[in-house]
Design a protein around this motif. Structure first.
Motif, PDB file in Angstrom:
ATOM      1  N   GLY A  65       0.797  -1.223   0.000  1.00  0.00           N
ATOM      2  CA  GLY A  65       0.000   0.000   0.000  1.00  0.00           C
ATOM      3  C   GLY A  65       0.825   1.266   0.000  1.00  0.00           C
ATOM      4  O   GLY A  65       0.296   2.361   0.163  1.00  0.00           O
ATOM      5  N   ILE A  66       2.131   1.132  -0.169  1.00  0.00           N
ATOM      6  CA  ILE A  66       3.000   2.296  -0.122  1.00  0.00           C
ATOM      7  C   ILE A  66       3.007   3.025  -1.449  1.00  0.00           C
ATOM      8  O   ILE A  66       3.229   4.224  -1.525  1.00  0.00           O
ATOM      9  CB  ILE A  66       4.426   1.857   0.287  1.00  0.00           C
ATOM     10  CG1 ILE A  66       4.409   1.380   1.739  1.00  0.00           C
ATOM     11  CG2 ILE A  66       5.441   2.954   0.072  1.00  0.00           C
ATOM     12  CD1 ILE A  66       5.700   0.812   2.220  1.00  0.00           C
ATOM     13  N   LEU A  85      -3.512  -4.967   4.788  1.00  0.00           N
ATOM     14  CA  LEU A  85      -3.810  -5.672   6.034  1.00  0.00           C
ATOM     15  C   LEU A  85      -5.079  -6.512   5.859  1.00  0.00           C
ATOM     16  O   LEU A  85      -5.133  -7.675   6.278  1.00  0.00           O
ATOM     17  CB  LEU A  85      -3.994  -4.674   7.170  1.00  0.00           C
ATOM     18  CG  LEU A  85      -4.561  -5.238   8.471  1.00  0.00           C
ATOM     19  CD1 LEU A  85      -3.660  -6.317   9.043  1.00  0.00           C
ATOM     20  CD2 LEU A  85      -4.782  -4.143   9.492  1.00  0.00           C
ATOM     21  N   ILE A  86      -6.081  -5.925   5.237  1.00  0.00           N
ATOM     22  CA  ILE A  86      -7.322  -6.652   4.992  1.00  0.00           C
ATOM     23  C   ILE A  86      -7.044  -7.889   4.150  1.00  0.00           C
ATOM     24  O   ILE A  86      -7.465  -8.996   4.483  1.00  0.00           O
ATOM     25  CB  ILE A  86      -8.326  -5.736   4.265  1.00  0.00           C
ATOM     26  CG1 ILE A  86      -8.629  -4.504   5.121  1.00  0.00           C
ATOM     27  CG2 ILE A  86      -9.597  -6.490   3.928  1.00  0.00           C
ATOM     28  CD1 ILE A  86      -9.427  -3.451   4.389  1.00  0.00           C
ATOM     29  N   GLU A  87      -6.315  -7.652   3.065  1.00  0.00           N
ATOM     30  CA  GLU A  87      -5.924  -8.740   2.165  1.00  0.00           C
ATOM     31  C   GLU A  87      -5.251  -9.864   2.955  1.00  0.00           C
ATOM     32  O   GLU A  87      -5.671 -11.013   2.894  1.00  0.00           O
ATOM     33  CB  GLU A  87      -4.951  -8.125   1.166  1.00  0.00           C
ATOM     34  CG  GLU A  87      -4.857  -8.736  -0.195  1.00  0.00           C
ATOM     35  CD  GLU A  87      -6.205  -8.891  -0.873  1.00  0.00           C
ATOM     36  OE1 GLU A  87      -6.444  -9.989  -1.356  1.00  0.00           O
ATOM     37  OE2 GLU A  87      -7.013  -7.944  -0.890  1.00  0.00           O
ATOM     38  N   GLY A  88      -4.219  -9.525   3.684  1.00  0.00           N
ATOM     39  CA  GLY A  88      -3.453 -10.521   4.414  1.00  0.00           C
ATOM     40  C   GLY A  88      -4.271 -11.217   5.489  1.00  0.00           C
ATOM     41  O   GLY A  88      -4.225 -12.439   5.622  1.00  0.00           O
TER      42      GLY A  88
ATOM     43  N   PRO B  84       4.381  -7.786   7.522  1.00  0.00           N
ATOM     44  CA  PRO B  84       4.029  -6.744   6.557  1.00  0.00           C
ATOM     45  C   PRO B  84       3.252  -5.602   7.196  1.00  0.00           C
ATOM     46  O   PRO B  84       3.434  -4.443   6.840  1.00  0.00           O
ATOM     47  CB  PRO B  84       3.149  -7.482   5.547  1.00  0.00           C
ATOM     48  CG  PRO B  84       3.463  -8.914   5.727  1.00  0.00           C
ATOM     49  CD  PRO B  84       3.828  -9.088   7.161  1.00  0.00           C
ATOM     50  N   LEU B  85       2.405  -5.950   8.154  1.00  0.00           N
ATOM     51  CA  LEU B  85       1.657  -4.900   8.850  1.00  0.00           C
ATOM     52  C   LEU B  85       2.613  -3.963   9.571  1.00  0.00           C
ATOM     53  O   LEU B  85       2.466  -2.737   9.536  1.00  0.00           O
ATOM     54  CB  LEU B  85       0.675  -5.522   9.848  1.00  0.00           C
ATOM     55  CG  LEU B  85       0.005  -4.556  10.823  1.00  0.00           C
ATOM     56  CD1 LEU B  85      -0.829  -3.526  10.089  1.00  0.00           C
ATOM     57  CD2 LEU B  85      -0.853  -5.307  11.832  1.00  0.00           C
ATOM     58  N   ILE B  86       3.618  -4.547  10.211  1.00  0.00           N
ATOM     59  CA  ILE B  86       4.615  -3.737  10.898  1.00  0.00           C
ATOM     60  C   ILE B  86       5.313  -2.812   9.915  1.00  0.00           C
ATOM     61  O   ILE B  86       5.421  -1.611  10.143  1.00  0.00           O
ATOM     62  CB  ILE B  86       5.639  -4.644  11.612  1.00  0.00           C
ATOM     63  CG1 ILE B  86       4.924  -5.544  12.625  1.00  0.00           C
ATOM     64  CG2 ILE B  86       6.712  -3.823  12.288  1.00  0.00           C
ATOM     65  CD1 ILE B  86       5.808  -6.634  13.188  1.00  0.00           C
ATOM     66  N   GLU B  87       5.773  -3.416   8.817  1.00  0.00           N
ATOM     67  CA  GLU B  87       6.409  -2.632   7.752  1.00  0.00           C
ATOM     68  C   GLU B  87       5.550  -1.441   7.362  1.00  0.00           C
ATOM     69  O   GLU B  87       5.987  -0.292   7.398  1.00  0.00           O
ATOM     70  CB  GLU B  87       6.568  -3.483   6.485  1.00  0.00           C
ATOM     71  CG  GLU B  87       7.852  -4.225   6.264  1.00  0.00           C
ATOM     72  CD  GLU B  87       9.103  -3.485   6.596  1.00  0.00           C
ATOM     73  OE1 GLU B  87       9.398  -2.454   5.954  1.00  0.00           O
ATOM     74  OE2 GLU B  87       9.801  -3.925   7.517  1.00  0.00           O
ATOM     75  N   GLY B  88       4.335  -1.747   6.961  1.00  0.00           N
ATOM     76  CA  GLY B  88       3.445  -0.719   6.437  1.00  0.00           C
ATOM     77  C   GLY B  88       3.139   0.343   7.473  1.00  0.00           C
ATOM     78  O   GLY B  88       3.185   1.544   7.188  1.00  0.00           O
ATOM     79  N   TRP B 179       3.317  -2.936  18.833  1.00  0.00           N
ATOM     80  CA  TRP B 179       4.488  -2.628  19.658  1.00  0.00           C
ATOM     81  C   TRP B 179       5.724  -2.492  18.775  1.00  0.00           C
ATOM     82  O   TRP B 179       6.490  -1.529  18.887  1.00  0.00           O
ATOM     83  CB  TRP B 179       4.704  -3.728  20.700  1.00  0.00           C
ATOM     84  CG  TRP B 179       5.732  -3.362  21.741  1.00  0.00           C
ATOM     85  CD1 TRP B 179       5.498  -2.840  22.971  1.00  0.00           C
ATOM     86  CD2 TRP B 179       7.162  -3.485  21.626  1.00  0.00           C
ATOM     87  NE1 TRP B 179       6.681  -2.616  23.632  1.00  0.00           N
ATOM     88  CE2 TRP B 179       7.721  -3.001  22.833  1.00  0.00           C
ATOM     89  CE3 TRP B 179       8.016  -3.944  20.629  1.00  0.00           C
ATOM     90  CZ2 TRP B 179       9.096  -2.978  23.060  1.00  0.00           C
ATOM     91  CZ3 TRP B 179       9.392  -3.904  20.845  1.00  0.00           C
ATOM     92  CH2 TRP B 179       9.917  -3.434  22.062  1.00  0.00           C
ATOM     93  N   ASP B 180       5.922  -3.464  17.906  1.00  0.00           N
ATOM     94  CA  ASP B 180       7.111  -3.463  17.046  1.00  0.00           C
ATOM     95  C   ASP B 180       7.164  -2.215  16.181  1.00  0.00           C
ATOM     96  O   ASP B 180       8.212  -1.569  16.075  1.00  0.00           O
ATOM     97  CB  ASP B 180       7.104  -4.712  16.148  1.00  0.00           C
ATOM     98  CG  ASP B 180       7.432  -5.969  16.933  1.00  0.00           C
ATOM     99  OD1 ASP B 180       8.007  -5.848  18.033  1.00  0.00           O
ATOM    100  OD2 ASP B 180       7.125  -7.064  16.441  1.00  0.00           O
ATOM    101  N   ALA B 181       6.031  -1.897  15.571  1.00  0.00           N
ATOM    102  CA  ALA B 181       6.006  -0.725  14.696  1.00  0.00           C
ATOM    103  C   ALA B 181       6.361   0.527  15.498  1.00  0.00           C
ATOM    104  O   ALA B 181       7.212   1.322  15.091  1.00  0.00           O
ATOM    105  CB  ALA B 181       4.636  -0.580  14.041  1.00  0.00           C
TER     106      ALA B 181
END
Lengths: 241, 241
Positions: A65-66, A85-88, B84-88, B179-181
């Motif tokens: 999404g970046i 996030l929804i996708e995953g 990936p959520l953390i990344e984003g 937390w990680d993000a």
DNA sequence: AAGAGTCAGCTGCTCTAACCAACTGAGCTA
DNA sequence: TAGCTCAGTTGGTTAGAGCAGCTGACTCTT
């Protein structure tokens, strides 16, 4: 012979690096959502990589999404929504479900756990405008229930409007993402035969509870709502697992 | 001439489709995390697409955590973690921060909103084993505070252990992701000069409150903890914006 | 002169073909 | 037997060509 590689960069690890460098580009130039990124040829020159590598990096960033890619038009800084996030989350849940896990139930419980905690803080603190909007949504749901049309969209809007009062855009988006993921997976996996009238009643009770300012009652209302969903879910999920 | 395209598929839209078809492959075959996927040449045949397109699809799936690629080894079903959520989330926060938004504060508030809601449900319901683990973690933090070493890892473990009692793996992972993000962005953006002893005291208070079974006290303890973080955050974030 | 159709040029999308780099395991060497 | 080497497999990268969607300027018609 491959290419005159730019000095200073290791020979391998291009891909992971490319993503980082494109992200750095966005951050360093303070590019806002929707701002145009360099074209693929330009990125090739800029990053000293081949077309393919650049594209693979962009594809990965798009998945996060970046970045947003529009065919025949250009590449742009993404809206940074939680679509990925929804996708995953949806995929994780579907995959788990077909492997016999109660992943859908877990997703529902995640929503319940978060929303019960939040709604009690909202009780009595919602501005009149929001209460009015919620009132209108419940009315719409009742109309839709009578007509027999789906009331999913109204349900989504109700929950979104409810937590708008917490005044945290990020939180709102995360909750919407949870709702979307749950809704999508639920539609794909199980046929829910909910009584729309019950759903309406529960939402009205949530609204009334929040308006009354009674935290405990609000929490109970939300818990009832999710509990009802859960009982509708469990047997079907078990049968399909 | 490009290729003898398989009949039945539209000429364009290969990429988005490929991702879906690979996901379908995983779901249909009930492949668990870690299971090997077909090699790139096999996927080419299987999906009737070129190597490039297959790779771009895999890259996107990798970015979503659905697939794991190991150079010279193979491609595997991913762990479906929230990496990936953390990344984003981290990128979104960093980008917002440099654009002058209080995105880091929002992220902290997201954690606070969710955790305050959850901790009140935990009060008095944590099994003795978990309380013991938390006790050990606080002790470790106190030791680390005295030695002057960082206590980030202990803090992470404390929060993770705390919400393990809710018995929802998904929820636990989401909280850890938050937390990680937050931790990563905080390290990148601001130099926090927290007094480690204060942090220790607050964690001990959270633990004591949860053990006592007093929901309100637990909620207040969490809120104090986050409130302290927030005051440490705001001026620096504003100065950098 | 105003409107509609056309086309040139940008953009990203897909394909082919070759070679590079990481890892494994069989077979050779000591 | 222990260790090394090397061939084969897998993903990583590059190159160049042609395909497909979008835009805007140009031209032809009215």
């Amino acid at each position: 012979m491959p290419s005159a590689r730019m000095a200073g960069y290791p020979l391998a690890m291009a891909a992971r690096d490319l993503q980082e460098r494109i992200k750095k580009l966005i951050v360093d130039q303070r590019l806002p959502s929707g701002a145009p990124l360099p074209t693929e040829p330009e990125l090739m020159r800029l990053l000293g990589a081949s077309r393919n590598s650049v594209r693979e990096a962009l594809k990965a960033l798009q998945a996060m999404g970046i970045v947003e890619i529009r065919h025949g038009f250009g590449t742009y800084v993404g809206s940074m929504s939680f679509a990925p996030l929804i996708e995953g989350l949806a995929f994780r849940t579907v995959a788990g479900h077909y492997r016999g896990e109660d992943s859908l139930l877990q997703l529902l419980e995640l929503r319940e756990a978060v929303e019960t905690g939040l709604v009690s803080r909202l009780a009595g603190r919602l501005p009149e405008a929001d209460l009015g909007a919620l009132e209108a949504l419940v009315a719409r749901m009742e109309r839709e229930a009578a007509e027999g049309t789906g009331l999913a969209e109204s349900d989504r809007a109700f929950h979104a409007t409810l937590y708008r009062g917490l005044d945290n855009v990020l939180l709102g988006e995360v909750l919407e993402a949870f709702w979307d993921a749950f809704h999508r997976v639920q539609q794909d996996l199980v046929e829910v035969a909910q009584d729309p009238r019950t759903t309406c009643r529960q939402h009205r009770e949530i609204l009334d509870a929040v308006r009354s300012g009674d935290s405990l009652r609000a929490e109970r209302a939300i818990r009832d709502h999710f509990g009802h969903l859960r009982t509708r879910l469990t047997p079907v999920a078990a049968a399909k697992g």
